[in-house]
Design a protein around this motif. Sequence first.
Motif, mmCIF file in Angstrom:
data_model
loop_
_atom_site.group_PDB
_atom_site.id
_atom_site.type_symbol
_atom_site.label_atom_id
_atom_site.label_comp_id
_atom_site.label_asym_id
_atom_site.label_seq_id
_atom_site.Cartn_x
_atom_site.Cartn_y
_atom_site.Cartn_z
ATOM 1 N N LYS A 179 29.333 34.238 -31.496
ATOM 2 C CA LYS A 179 29.640 33.224 -30.337
ATOM 3 C C LYS A 179 30.193 34.084 -29.193
ATOM 4 C CE LYS A 179 34.626 32.480 -32.033
ATOM 5 N NZ LYS A 179 35.578 31.620 -32.413
ATOM 6 N N HIS A 180 30.438 35.612 -29.583
ATOM 7 C CA HIS A 180 30.877 36.201 -28.724
ATOM 8 C C HIS A 180 29.698 37.064 -28.017
ATOM 9 C CE1 HIS A 180 34.928 35.809 -29.289
ATOM 10 N NE2 HIS A 180 34.917 35.888 -30.614
ATOM 11 N N LYS A 181 28.411 36.564 -28.389
ATOM 12 C CA LYS A 181 27.332 37.134 -27.787
ATOM 13 C C LYS A 181 26.911 38.596 -28.292
ATOM 14 C CE LYS A 181 26.379 33.399 -25.508
ATOM 15 N NZ LYS A 181 25.497 32.301 -26.169
ATOM 16 N N VAL A 182 27.324 38.941 -29.534
ATOM 17 C CA VAL A 182 27.254 40.374 -29.918
ATOM 18 C C VAL A 182 26.320 40.352 -31.064
ATOM 19 C CG1 VAL A 182 29.425 41.505 -28.750
ATOM 20 C CG2 VAL A 182 29.530 40.489 -31.123
ATOM 21 N N PRO A 183 25.640 41.369 -31.462
ATOM 22 C CA PRO A 183 24.733 41.434 -32.627
ATOM 23 C C PRO A 183 25.585 41.502 -33.862
ATOM 24 C CG PRO A 183 24.467 43.300 -31.323
ATOM 25 C CD PRO A 183 25.382 42.499 -30.704
ATOM 26 N N TYR A 184 26.293 40.510 -34.523
ATOM 27 C CA TYR A 184 27.172 40.949 -35.703
ATOM 28 C C TYR A 184 26.624 41.482 -36.755
ATOM 29 C CZ TYR A 184 25.395 36.466 -37.602
ATOM 30 O OH TYR A 184 24.788 35.413 -37.992
ATOM 31 N N ILE A 185 25.273 41.085 -37.065
ATOM 32 C CA ILE A 185 24.879 41.714 -38.277
ATOM 33 C C ILE A 185 24.515 43.345 -38.309
ATOM 34 C CG2 ILE A 185 22.763 41.805 -39.965
ATOM 35 C CD1 ILE A 185 22.576 38.697 -39.419
ATOM 36 N N GLY A 186 24.251 43.521 -37.166
ATOM 37 C CA GLY A 186 23.994 45.014 -36.766
ATOM 38 C C GLY A 186 25.624 45.804 -37.078
ATOM 39 N N ILE A 187 26.235 45.201 -36.213
ATOM 40 C CA ILE A 187 27.940 45.836 -36.176
ATOM 41 C C ILE A 187 28.331 45.989 -37.787
ATOM 42 C CG2 ILE A 187 30.149 45.363 -35.804
ATOM 43 C CD1 ILE A 187 29.010 44.022 -33.108
ATOM 44 N N TRP A 188 28.069 45.050 -38.618
ATOM 45 C CA TRP A 188 28.639 44.898 -39.985
ATOM 46 C C TRP A 188 28.004 46.121 -40.981
ATOM 47 C CZ3 TRP A 188 32.638 43.457 -42.716
ATOM 48 C CH2 TRP A 188 33.267 42.429 -42.350
ATOM 49 N N ALA A 189 26.534 46.112 -40.546
ATOM 50 C CA ALA A 189 25.569 47.334 -41.198
ATOM 51 C C ALA A 189 26.022 48.558 -40.952
ATOM 52 C CB ALA A 189 24.307 46.740 -40.822
ATOM 53 N N VAL A 190 26.260 48.585 -39.612
ATOM 54 C CA VAL A 190 26.690 50.184 -39.179
ATOM 55 C C VAL A 190 28.031 50.708 -39.644
ATOM 56 C CG1 VAL A 190 27.162 51.477 -37.175
ATOM 57 C CG2 VAL A 190 25.021 50.043 -37.281
ATOM 58 N N THR A 191 29.082 49.710 -39.702
ATOM 59 C CA THR A 191 30.253 49.780 -40.113
ATOM 60 C C THR A 191 30.557 50.234 -41.611
ATOM 61 O OG1 THR A 191 31.353 48.386 -38.518
ATOM 62 C CG2 THR A 191 32.904 48.998 -40.231
ATOM 63 N N LEU A 192 29.768 49.267 -42.327
ATOM 64 C CA LEU A 192 29.747 49.586 -43.624
ATOM 65 C C LEU A 192 29.220 51.027 -44.379
ATOM 66 C CD1 LEU A 192 29.115 45.999 -45.130
ATOM 67 C CD2 LEU A 192 31.124 46.987 -44.981
ATOM 68 N N SER A 193 27.984 51.174 -43.552
ATOM 69 C CA SER A 193 27.238 52.548 -43.607
ATOM 70 C C SER A 193 28.002 53.612 -43.471
ATOM 71 C CB SER A 193 25.926 52.525 -42.912
ATOM 72 O OG SER A 193 25.112 51.346 -43.248
ATOM 73 N N ILE A 194 28.954 53.726 -42.241
ATOM 74 C CA ILE A 194 29.777 54.498 -41.704
ATOM 75 C C ILE A 194 30.701 54.938 -43.050
ATOM 76 C CG2 ILE A 194 31.833 55.228 -40.179
ATOM 77 C CD1 ILE A 194 30.057 53.966 -38.012
#
Length: 466
Positions: A313-328
């Motif tokens: 709802k905030h117009k951000v690609p949330y799946i990519g954000i989660w994926a990158v954060t968990l990978s880090i």
Amino acid sequence: MEKKLGLRNVVSVSVGLVIATSCLISLGQGAGEIGELFIFAMIIACLLNMVTMATMSELNALMPNVTGGLAQYTLAGIGPVPTIVLMVGGYMISNILSSGVEASIFAYAMGKVLGLPIPNFFWTVLASIVILIANLRGVDMFAKIQDLVAYLLLGSMLLMGLIGVFKLGTGTVIHQPAIMHPHFKNVVSMTAVAFWLFIGAEYAIPISKDVKNAKRNVPLGMFIGLGIICLVQSILIMGFKNYTYWDALAASAAPHLLYGENLLGKAGQIWMAFVAALAVVSTQNSTVQGLSSIFAGMSRTNLMPQFFGKLNKHKVPYIGIWAVTLSILLFAWLSQDSSDRISFLILVGSVFWMASYITAHIDLLVFRKRLPNAPRSFKVPFGPILPIIGILGEVYMIMNISIDPVERHHIWALTGVIFVILFVYAIIWTKVKMRIPIFKPVPMEKVLAMENTMYYKIRKRRGIWK
């Protein structure tokens, strides 16, 4: 919009994206192995990176302002399979890996300075949660401090280097040889370690559309930024010599903390820990934002699964954000509290990044052959000589990625396995999902058209893309 950014802004962006505390690990490792001789390895690596920046500038001149940058250049240059392998391996893995290492260094610094009875990894998780929430809400709360963090890091390195060079610290001045293992072969071998100190300057290219006289200022700004970094880090190495033994630098998981403590006592250690805290916020925030956007962009051109393009709802690609954060978090956990693991992962990341730079040079040579008369606002001088030198230099660094032959073979094995997996995935994805020839370059005009979201929708509607 009127162009209002100048040369100073380009230099600022170049420096800000390159400097990070993980660079100080490579600096400590390199200096610890061969002493002040490492400065010559840094100069070689810096010059090779300047050649790459020139190549990137010409590619940008041919395909200006494409959002995926190297992904689009390679798609038009040598086809979809190399593009997928390059972007997932060369950029995404190396960016995530470097952020994970950065987070590990930050956690180690906080644990050492604060000495609280909690695992160091707690600090990595805490920082990651804060950055995750901020990005999921579409709040770029750290954007305003990006430049401040960059200059604080650069200024701290310069000041602490000068204090060490002129022996003005409160710690004990030591005496040791300036040079260790004085053989030219060792200098050349250590360029692979030095390479990490200069990666990322090409991320200044996307601002070229807002830069006055971009033809001159963008390449020149990147060259100046790399030169400044090389000079400051050279001064820091000369400071190391007077306060920190070379073997202690090589063995430390956080050489900047060790040097800060030896130079100024507890105050110096706290100073460097504070800088590390700001740096991890800046670096990880940029990585989470940037890579999630690249994932979304590649999903629009069907180079990656479509769910990466979904917005909350905030117009951000949330799946990519989660994926990158968990990978880090995964890479941070793998490298925590170990100088050997941190050094190993940095070298692995360097191989991936070198591979992406080699591909950029190949793209340029292909376009020189295929489009010799296409208009370019910037052109690398001396014909194909500099791109070929860049390729040969980076291949040599990969072949000599570590002085230790056992570690070198482990790095080759790991990167080789990852590239084979990515290659198989890319072939399957291209044939099944994209339905285009796996190695046939996509015409440049079609790649530019992919920037429009309607391109994918129309092809999907016609049943061309699944």
